[in-house]
Design an enzyme around this catalytic site. Structure first.
Site, short mmCIF file in Angstrom:
data_model
loop_
_atom_site.label_atom_id
_atom_site.label_comp_id
_atom_site.label_asym_id
_atom_site.label_seq_id
_atom_site.Cartn_x
_atom_site.Cartn_y
_atom_site.Cartn_z
N HIS A 1 -5.02 2.10 7.25
CA HIS A 1 -3.50 2.44 7.41
C HIS A 1 -3.45 3.79 6.36
CE1 HIS A 1 1.02 1.65 7.84
NE2 HIS A 1 0.74 2.35 6.41
N GLU A 2 -3.74 3.51 5.03
CA GLU A 2 -3.45 4.61 4.14
C GLU A 2 -4.33 5.87 4.12
OE1 GLU A 2 -0.82 3.98 2.39
OE2 GLU A 2 -0.81 1.82 2.76
N GLY B 1 0.91 -1.14 -0.05
CA GLY B 1 0.00 -0.16 0.03
C GLY B 1 0.97 1.35 0.01
N HIS C 1 -2.74 8.13 6.31
CA HIS C 1 -1.81 8.91 5.95
C HIS C 1 -2.22 10.43 5.21
CE1 HIS C 1 1.80 6.68 6.06
NE2 HIS C 1 1.32 5.43 5.44
N GLN D 1 3.22 9.84 0.89
CA GLN D 1 4.75 9.28 1.07
C GLN D 1 5.52 9.51 -0.03
OE1 GLN D 1 2.33 5.29 1.93
NE2 GLN D 1 4.23 5.18 2.97
N CYS E 1 5.40 0.09 7.43
CA CYS E 1 4.91 1.19 6.41
C CYS E 1 6.25 1.39 5.65
CB CYS E 1 4.79 2.47 7.21
SG CYS E 1 4.26 3.94 6.26
N LEU E 2 6.39 2.13 4.34
CA LEU E 2 7.28 2.23 3.62
C LEU E 2 8.14 3.53 4.23
CD1 LEU E 2 6.14 1.27 0.08
CD2 LEU E 2 7.94 0.13 1.20
C1 QAP Z 1 0.49 -0.66 4.66
O1 QAP Z 1 2.79 -1.21 4.03
C2 QAP Z 1 -0.04 -1.83 5.79
O2 QAP Z 1 9.52 -1.71 6.76
C3 QAP Z 1 1.53 -0.93 3.57
O3 QAP Z 1 11.48 -2.64 4.85
C4 QAP Z 1 0.98 -2.61 6.43
O4 QAP Z 1 3.57 -1.82 2.11
C5 QAP Z 1 -1.16 -2.09 5.53
C6 QAP Z 1 7.49 -2.28 3.88
C7 QAP Z 1 0.46 -3.59 6.93
C8 QAP Z 1 -1.63 -3.34 6.07
C9 QAP Z 1 -0.84 -4.24 6.81
C10 QAP Z 1 7.75 -1.86 5.05
C11 QAP Z 1 8.63 -2.52 3.02
C12 QAP Z 1 6.19 -2.15 3.06
C13 QAP Z 1 9.15 -2.26 5.52
C14 QAP Z 1 3.88 -1.74 3.50
C15 QAP Z 1 10.11 -2.29 4.51
C16 QAP Z 1 9.81 -2.86 3.37
C17 QAP Z 1 5.05 -1.58 4.01
CO CO Z 2 2.23 3.67 5.72
#
Ligand code: QAP
Ligand code: CO
Length: 174
Positions: free
Chosen positions: A137-138, A45, A141, A50, A95-96
């Site tokens: 989550h999004e 996501g 943001h 971001q 989270c990215l």
């Molecule tokens: C949000 O998160 C989310 O730390 C999206 O080193 C998360 O895409 C929604 C990511 C959990 C629902 C459940 C995080 C990639 C990606 C990192 C992501 C990383 C590399 C996170």
């Molecule tokens: Co995020």
């Protein structure tokens, strides 16, 4: 379109996004560039803030049972409004914009959402499970809220300490 991921504690992540009014070629370009950025960063996501664009735009690609993220599963959500929320569920989120950190976060289990697609058509969606969590989550943001804001005081303090340490190590290894 060249995009960069904005990382915590960058203040831009605290900006409130504004509604999309023009469903034009610039929006398509943004959506396509966000998709490339999300896939190359191994994300599921991504919200426009971001990548430093304060517009109510988010994309999601929830993996299927085989863990595959096919482009057919891509969701493009513009101007979302959560119209219903019920129950609760906990999931280890990341989270990215907060790389390397994952914490258990409590959210609503089921939601309903109204939003627009890339052509401005109005849509409604009921979601549960990971899709529901990812949408919440999004959507946070878009209001300048990060998942780490939902931690207890003591877990947040622990996070700040560990994150600062990790960032120092990242800088030293460059
Ligand atoms: C949000 O998160 C989310 O730390 C999206 O080193 C998360 O895409 C929604 C990511 C959990 C629902 C459940 C995080 C990639 C990606 C990192 C992501 C990383 C590399 C996170
Ligand atoms: Co995020």
């Amino acid at each position: 379109m060249k995009l960069n991921i904005v990382e915590y504690p960058d203040k831009r992540l605290r900006e409130k996004s504004s509604k999309v009014e023009r469903f034009d070629a610039d929006l398509y370009k943004l959506l396509d560039a966000m998709y490339d950025m999300m896939m190359s960063s191994n994300g599921i996501g991504l919200a426009a803030i971001q990548v430093a664009i304060a517009k109510e735009v988010l994309i999601l690609s929830i993996p299927d049972e085989e863990g595959e993220q096919s482009k057919d599963n891509l969701m493009e959500i513009i101007n979302p409004v959560i119209t219903y929320k019920n129950g609760d569920t906990t999931y280890q989120e990341g989270c990215l914009s907060v790389p390397g950190f994952y914490e258990d976060i409590k959210r609503f289990d089921t939601i309903s959402l109204s939003y627009q697609d890339r052509d401005g058509n109005s849509k409604n969606l009921n979601a549960e499970g990971l899709l529901s969590i990812a949408i919440q989550h999004e959507c946070d943001h878009l209001n300048g809220i990060l998942f780490i804001d939902k931690l207890s005081y003591s877990r947040r303090k622990k996070f700040e300490k560990e994150y600062k340490k990790a960032q120092k190590e990242k800088k030293n290894s460059k």
